[in-house]
Structures are given as C-alpha cells and as structure tokens.
Design a protein around this motif. Structure first.
Motif, mmCIF file in Angstrom:
data_model
loop_
_atom_site.group_PDB
_atom_site.id
_atom_site.type_symbol
_atom_site.label_atom_id
_atom_site.label_comp_id
_atom_site.label_asym_id
_atom_site.label_seq_id
_atom_site.Cartn_x
_atom_site.Cartn_y
_atom_site.Cartn_z
ATOM 1 N N ILE A 30 25.395 32.131 20.089
ATOM 2 C CA ILE A 30 26.751 32.681 20.106
ATOM 3 C C ILE A 30 27.523 32.023 21.244
ATOM 4 O O ILE A 30 27.022 31.914 22.364
ATOM 5 C CB ILE A 30 26.707 34.206 20.300
ATOM 6 C CG1 ILE A 30 25.949 34.857 19.136
ATOM 7 C CG2 ILE A 30 28.113 34.784 20.411
ATOM 8 C CD1 ILE A 30 25.651 36.315 19.353
ATOM 9 N N HIS A 31 28.735 31.583 20.970
ATOM 10 C CA HIS A 31 29.569 30.922 21.973
ATOM 11 C C HIS A 31 30.609 31.923 22.480
ATOM 12 O O HIS A 31 31.462 32.381 21.718
ATOM 13 C CB HIS A 31 30.255 29.694 21.374
ATOM 14 C CG HIS A 31 29.299 28.620 20.966
ATOM 15 N ND1 HIS A 31 29.189 27.416 21.621
ATOM 16 C CD2 HIS A 31 28.372 28.573 19.972
ATOM 17 C CE1 HIS A 31 28.260 26.669 21.049
ATOM 18 N NE2 HIS A 31 27.749 27.360 20.043
ATOM 19 N N LEU A 32 30.517 32.249 23.756
ATOM 20 C CA LEU A 32 31.428 33.210 24.361
ATOM 21 C C LEU A 32 32.465 32.497 25.218
ATOM 22 O O LEU A 32 32.168 31.478 25.852
ATOM 23 C CB LEU A 32 30.655 34.202 25.233
ATOM 24 C CG LEU A 32 29.529 34.993 24.558
ATOM 25 C CD1 LEU A 32 28.822 35.863 25.583
ATOM 26 C CD2 LEU A 32 30.076 35.838 23.420
ATOM 27 N N SER A 33 33.657 33.047 25.254
ATOM 28 C CA SER A 33 34.691 32.516 26.136
ATOM 29 C C SER A 33 35.494 33.680 26.695
ATOM 30 O O SER A 33 35.708 34.690 26.018
ATOM 31 C CB SER A 33 35.617 31.550 25.385
ATOM 32 O OG SER A 33 36.284 32.216 24.329
ATOM 33 N N GLY A 34 35.910 33.554 27.959
ATOM 34 C CA GLY A 34 36.680 34.623 28.572
ATOM 35 C C GLY A 34 36.388 34.735 30.053
ATOM 36 O O GLY A 34 35.776 33.848 30.660
ATOM 37 N N THR A 35 36.829 35.834 30.636
ATOM 38 C CA THR A 35 36.651 36.059 32.067
ATOM 39 C C THR A 35 36.193 37.481 32.318
ATOM 40 O O THR A 35 36.365 38.371 31.479
ATOM 41 C CB THR A 35 37.972 35.834 32.832
ATOM 42 O OG1 THR A 35 38.956 36.769 32.343
ATOM 43 C CG2 THR A 35 38.488 34.419 32.649
ATOM 44 N N THR A 36 35.608 37.697 33.484
ATOM 45 C CA THR A 36 35.237 39.037 33.919
ATOM 46 C C THR A 36 35.465 39.138 35.423
ATOM 47 O O THR A 36 35.209 38.180 36.160
ATOM 48 C CB THR A 36 33.763 39.354 33.585
ATOM 49 O OG1 THR A 36 33.449 40.671 34.056
ATOM 50 C CG2 THR A 36 32.811 38.370 34.235
ATOM 51 N N VAL A 37 35.978 40.272 35.853
ATOM 52 C CA VAL A 37 36.264 40.499 37.269
ATOM 53 C C VAL A 37 35.741 41.875 37.659
ATOM 54 O O VAL A 37 36.011 42.864 36.971
ATOM 55 C CB VAL A 37 37.775 40.414 37.570
ATOM 56 C CG1 VAL A 37 38.042 40.722 39.044
ATOM 57 C CG2 VAL A 37 38.330 39.048 37.206
ATOM 58 N N SER A 56 34.378 33.005 34.931
ATOM 59 C CA SER A 56 35.180 32.498 33.825
ATOM 60 C C SER A 56 34.402 31.410 33.103
ATOM 61 O O SER A 56 33.773 30.547 33.738
ATOM 62 C CB SER A 56 36.507 31.931 34.331
ATOM 63 O OG SER A 56 37.209 31.297 33.273
ATOM 64 N N THR A 57 34.439 31.461 31.791
ATOM 65 C CA THR A 57 33.760 30.420 31.015
ATOM 66 C C THR A 57 34.506 29.090 31.091
ATOM 67 O O THR A 57 34.000 28.073 30.608
ATOM 68 C CB THR A 57 33.634 30.839 29.538
ATOM 69 O OG1 THR A 57 34.939 31.112 29.009
ATOM 70 C CG2 THR A 57 32.763 32.073 29.397
ATOM 71 N N ALA A 58 35.678 29.100 31.698
ATOM 72 C CA ALA A 58 36.425 27.845 31.848
ATOM 73 C C ALA A 58 35.635 26.832 32.668
ATOM 74 O O ALA A 58 35.841 25.613 32.540
ATOM 75 C CB ALA A 58 37.776 28.118 32.497
ATOM 76 N N ASP A 59 34.728 27.332 33.507
ATOM 77 C CA ASP A 59 33.922 26.443 34.344
ATOM 78 C C ASP A 59 32.651 25.973 33.645
ATOM 79 O O ASP A 59 31.884 25.190 34.211
ATOM 80 C CB ASP A 59 33.542 27.161 35.645
ATOM 81 C CG ASP A 59 34.773 27.580 36.448
ATOM 82 O OD1 ASP A 59 35.757 26.822 36.436
ATOM 83 O OD2 ASP A 59 34.730 28.664 37.060
ATOM 84 N N GLU A 60 32.408 26.472 32.431
ATOM 85 C CA GLU A 60 31.211 26.092 31.690
ATOM 86 C C GLU A 60 31.475 24.838 30.851
ATOM 87 O O GLU A 60 32.631 24.530 30.520
ATOM 88 C CB GLU A 60 30.773 27.234 30.763
ATOM 89 C CG GLU A 60 30.418 28.528 31.469
ATOM 90 C CD GLU A 60 29.099 28.439 32.216
ATOM 91 O OE1 GLU A 60 28.432 27.389 32.160
ATOM 92 O OE2 GLU A 60 28.734 29.439 32.869
#
Length: 327
Positions: free
Chosen positions: A37-44, A58-62
């Motif tokens: 499963i490919h997840l994208s998003g952020t958590t704080v 953040s998945t932006a760094d993946e």
C-alpha cells in the motif's frame, strides 16, 4: 534468457537515485509484499498544553513521495508473503492457547485443561462428485485428486445452490448459537444455572473456516475449558474431556442451534443446522495414533487461516461488477 532491457534500465535508474537506500529499506520492511500500500500525507503530534510540535512526519521526504507498507492480506492467492506472516502468527497464537506461552501470558498449565479439536460441517444440499475412501463416486467414476468436477453437483437441476449460498452467509450466526448452547449444555451437565457456571468455568476457543470442495463452509475449532478467570485458573474437577465432548454433540444438534431464513421472492423458508458429520478429537501433547497433537492442531488452523473460497476454484476478491466474472 536475459533480463528485459527496459526492466534492467529501470533497475539501474532506481538504484542510482539519491533515495535508493531508503526505498530498499521500505521494500525490506514490507517483507516482500507483492502488492504494498502506498501512503502519502503528513502527521503532526503536538503537546496538548503548550501546542509545541513534538513530532512531525511527511511522506514528501520519502522516495517518490510515498511510504510503502505491507498490504496485510491473509490470502495466499493474493499475497504469499503477507499470508505466510499471518499463518506464522496464527500458528504461534493457537499453539500458545493449547501449550502455554509466558510471552503471551498463557501458563503452561493449560495443557492440563480439557481441550478438543472439533469440526462442524454444513448440511447436504444435494449429492456431489467425490472421492470416497472405498469404491467409486456415485457417478461410477474414480476421480483423481485434482479432478475439476469434484464438489460439483451430480444433478445440477435439483441441487440447492441457493440454500448453499444462504448457509454460508449465515454460518457465523449458526456458530454463535452453537457456542451459546454449548454453555447451557455444560451448565446442565454440572447441575448449575448459566449464571452459576460463569463463576466456575469459562469456555475458550479459536476457530477457522474452511471451504469444502462443494463450496460449503465448515468450521474447525479448538475448544478449551478454563477456570472462571481464564487460562490462569483451573477448571473444576467435573470439567472433563468426555463432558466437553458430550456437551458439544448435544449443542450441535439442539433445536436452538438453528438459523431460520424467511421466504423471499421465489425462495422458500429455510432452517439451517449443522451437518451430520461432526468430528471431535481430544488434543494431546504427544500423538498415539488416535488423538491429534498440539502441533498438528496449530499447523492445521494456521494453514486454513490463509485460505478462503479460492481453494474451491472461486474468486479470491470482491465482485464489483459482472465483467470480472468469467462467464
């Protein structure tokens, strides 16, 4: 045969990207999942009192802006890797329940508790092609083990296909009624009310559903008698394997253990109970040829925990539209 040039070029491109090591780590963590499963998003995460950020991700760094996680599908036909993991977990869970495991807070003394391996089957919906232990099938043939006609109706015109579908749909409710009745049967044999039974005995079980060749569900269950607080407590002396065996047989055929499906359209009212084939075997630490061992029970349950309707030749996924069917 060599590697496909396009695939090789893609592998070289990926291996030379800056995020390759992280990508490889993600693949390793999925355990070889065939459909991650490919997840994208952020958590704080913030401090509730001050509002300060304690953690952010953040998945932006993946690699590719996505985090890959295992699908977790337990069906071997969909993902062999995740199914293997699920089967292993199931094996250890069931084995802990019948042999004890301090890591799972189950004492080794459960081996002294009454334990049986029971199989409850579906009723008949009409004769089907089979491989009897002796002689030939009713059709006169001696079918090989992988014959595709096994489990199919001898007379499709008279076979109750609708009944078979309805039974599978209500099998879970039938199991619930069976377990309710089992407690009543145990209480009756001990000369207790159901409320009094709860103060001295608990029924614990683990079950798995298996699809027979004919497509009907039957249940395999490990059933154990514990003291009132579970595996840590000793069941009363009157709670024996024989008493449990008798109670299971009585509960399986009792009128209460019936599911009534009302008539609808051109389908008549139906009442479902378990089939006549009921197998109950004591679970022993070591086999003597007549009883089933702890290891065999755990392995059997784990095996069928990763298999479903696909073992009968049916689809192993939801049917979203008619186009997915091979009509």
């Amino acid at each position: 045969m060599g590697t496909d040039p396009l695939a090789l070029a893609d592998l070289l491109r990926v291996s030379n990207t800056p995020g390759f090591e992280r990508w490889r780590e993600q693949v390793r963590r999925t355990g070889g999942c065939s459909d991650p499963i490919h997840l994208s998003g952020t958590t704080v995460t913030r401090d509730r009192a001050t509002g300060d950020v304690l953690y952010s991700y953040s998945t932006a760094d993946e690699p590719g802006g996505r985090l890959r996680v295992a699908c977790g599908n337990r069906r071997a036909s969909r993902c062999p890797s995740c199914a293997w993991t699920y089967a292993g977990d199931t094996y250890h869970l069931i084995r802990a329940g019948i042999t004890g495991d301090d890591r799972k807070n189950v004492p080794a003394t459960v081996r002294d508790h009454p334990r049986v391996f029971a199989t409850l089957t579906a009723p008949s919906f009409g004769p089907v092609h089979n491989r009897p232990d002796r002689g030939a099938c009713r059709c006169g043939a001696r079918h090989p083990e992988n014959d595709p006609v096994l489990g199919t109706a001898l007379d499709p015109e008279s076979y109750d296909y609708a009944g078979a579908v309805l039974f599978n749909n209500h099998a879970g409710q039938l199991w619930q009624r069976f377990t309710n009745r089992l407690r009543r049967e145990l209480a009756a044999r001990a000369g207790l009310t159901q409320r009094e039974l709860k103060d001295v005995l608990r029924v614990s079980y683990g079950k798995v559903a298996e699809f027979q060749k004919r497509g009907a569900i039957h249940f395999h269950a490990v059933i154990r008698l514990d003291g009132p607080n579970g595996p840590d407590t000793v069941p009363p002396s009157w709670a024996t394997v024989q008493l449990l065996d008798d109670a299971i047989r009585a509960a399986a055929v009792h009128a209460y253990t019936t599911i009534t499906v009302p008539a609808a359209g051109d389908q008549p009212l139906r009442r479902f109970q378990w089939g006549r084939q009921l197998d109950i075997r004591p679970v022993k630490a070591f086999g003597d040829g007549s009883d089933i061992t702890e290891q065999a029970v755990a392995a059997y349950v784990a095996k069928y925990a990763t298999k479903a309707a696909e073992t009968t030749g049916s689809l192993d996924r939801r049917i979203g539209n008619r186009e997915v069917l091979d009509l």
